[in-house]
Design an enzyme around this catalytic site. Structure first.
Site, short mmCIF file in Angstrom:
data_model
loop_
_atom_site.label_atom_id
_atom_site.label_comp_id
_atom_site.label_asym_id
_atom_site.label_seq_id
_atom_site.Cartn_x
_atom_site.Cartn_y
_atom_site.Cartn_z
N GLY A 142 -32.17 99.67 135.44
CA GLY A 142 -31.05 100.53 135.12
C GLY A 142 -30.66 100.45 133.66
N GLY B 240 -32.55 100.33 124.14
CA GLY B 240 -32.05 100.89 122.89
C GLY B 240 -30.54 100.92 122.83
CG ASP B 241 -28.35 103.52 125.21
OD1 ASP B 241 -28.50 104.08 124.10
OD2 ASP B 241 -28.50 104.11 126.29
#
Length: 301
Positions: free
Chosen positions: A287, A251-252
């Site tokens: 990550g 999403g980021d």
């Protein structure tokens, strides 16, 4: 004026890879622990910088020793972190993330110093905001700070992109300043108080988000891509198929890519078509910031 100004959280992520998540009162052993830089704000700033945007980041860290490496990492990604300050007596934000073998994650956040970012801090950065084309914010900092950022940006003709994550009730005034509002299916359902599932559900929901006040709206759909409502059109942008390792940063990566492309002068539809590819690329590695793609990786999809 082609830069991206990101105001938001900066965290230390503690990622636990587990075979399954524990139930109430249960202990699960044999987890594998990894540490990564994170925070939705910092992740989105790093994503935009790696994809070629000039990025300025406004945030706060604690005085516990965790913050300084996170700031250095952000600078190494290419973002200007000169507006990040240390807050005495506060811990740096932290996120505790459990990831199962299918790549799905569950996240618990301790905000720490992120809650100390104030409207006054945003006002002090007015000139830096005015020098950028897009302001990006999320909801891991105080709501009044987000509102002040949107107000300042609108006053200096900087576009406002708000990722309403985690979801909160926000004022119609704030919604009216957003171009776009970016949410996932769960966040869209929260705002609309109705179920939003899949592409068809998002195609129906996106115009309703605009009727709440947002100038444009984007609903991210994970592996199914994203839906964009802008003007009179509602469009689905499918994502390429990839092997999923960890969905934490997807999403980021999407938001950072969207902001970078908007700052470069693309339309919302053009930017979204690129951002779904960036989001897909981010799930192929472990990550949040460690999985953020470069332009070369996105172009290969």
């Amino acid at each position: 004026m082609a830069g991206v100004f990101v105001m938001g959280s900066i965290n230390q992520d503690f990622v636990l890879r587990v075979e399954r998540r524990p139930g109430p009162g249960e202990t699960v052993t044999d987890a594998e622990l990894s540490l990564y830089p994170g925070g939705k704000g910092a992740n989105q700033a790093a994503a935009a910088a790696l994809l070629g945007a000039e990025v300025t980041f406004l945030g706060r860290v604690g005085d516990d020793g965790l913050g300084e490496p996170l700031v250095r990492n952000l600078e190494e990604k290419g973002a200007d972190a000169s507006l990040v300050e240390r807050v005495p007596g506060r811990s740096t934000g932290a996120a505790f993330i459990t990831v199962t073998p299918d790549g799905e994650n569950a996240i618990t956040v301790a905000p720490g110093a992120n809650r100390a970012l104030s409207p006054r801090d945003v006002e002090a950065a007015r000139e830096r905001i005015a020098a950028c084309r897009v302001l990006v914010a999320q909801m891991e900092i105080p709501r009044e700070t987000v509102l002040r950022g949107a107000r300042v940006a609108s006053e200096v003709d900087t576009r406002v992109l708000l990722n309403l994550a985690p979801p909160f009730r926000v004022s119609r005034e704030l919604l009216s300043l957003l171009d776009p509002l970016v949410v996932n299916e769960h966040e869209a359902a929260f705002l609309l108080e109705e179920q939003v599932e899949g592409v068809e559900g998002a195609l129906a929901a996106a115009p309703k988000l605009r009727r709440l006040g947002a100038r444009s709206a984007v609903i991210t759909l994970g592996a199914a891509g994203a839906v964009v409502a802008a003007g009179e059109s509602v469009t689905h942008f499918p994502a390429p198929e990839v092997e999923v390792v960890d969905t934490t940063g997807a999403g980021d990566a999407f938001v950072g890519a969207l902001a970078a492309r908007l700052a470069g002068g693309e339309t919302l539809e053009e930017a979204a078509a690129y951002a779904v590819r960036a989001g897909a690329a981010a799930v192929t590695r472990e990550g949040a910031q460690g999985a953020l793609p470069t332009p070369e990786v996105v172009e290969r999809l």
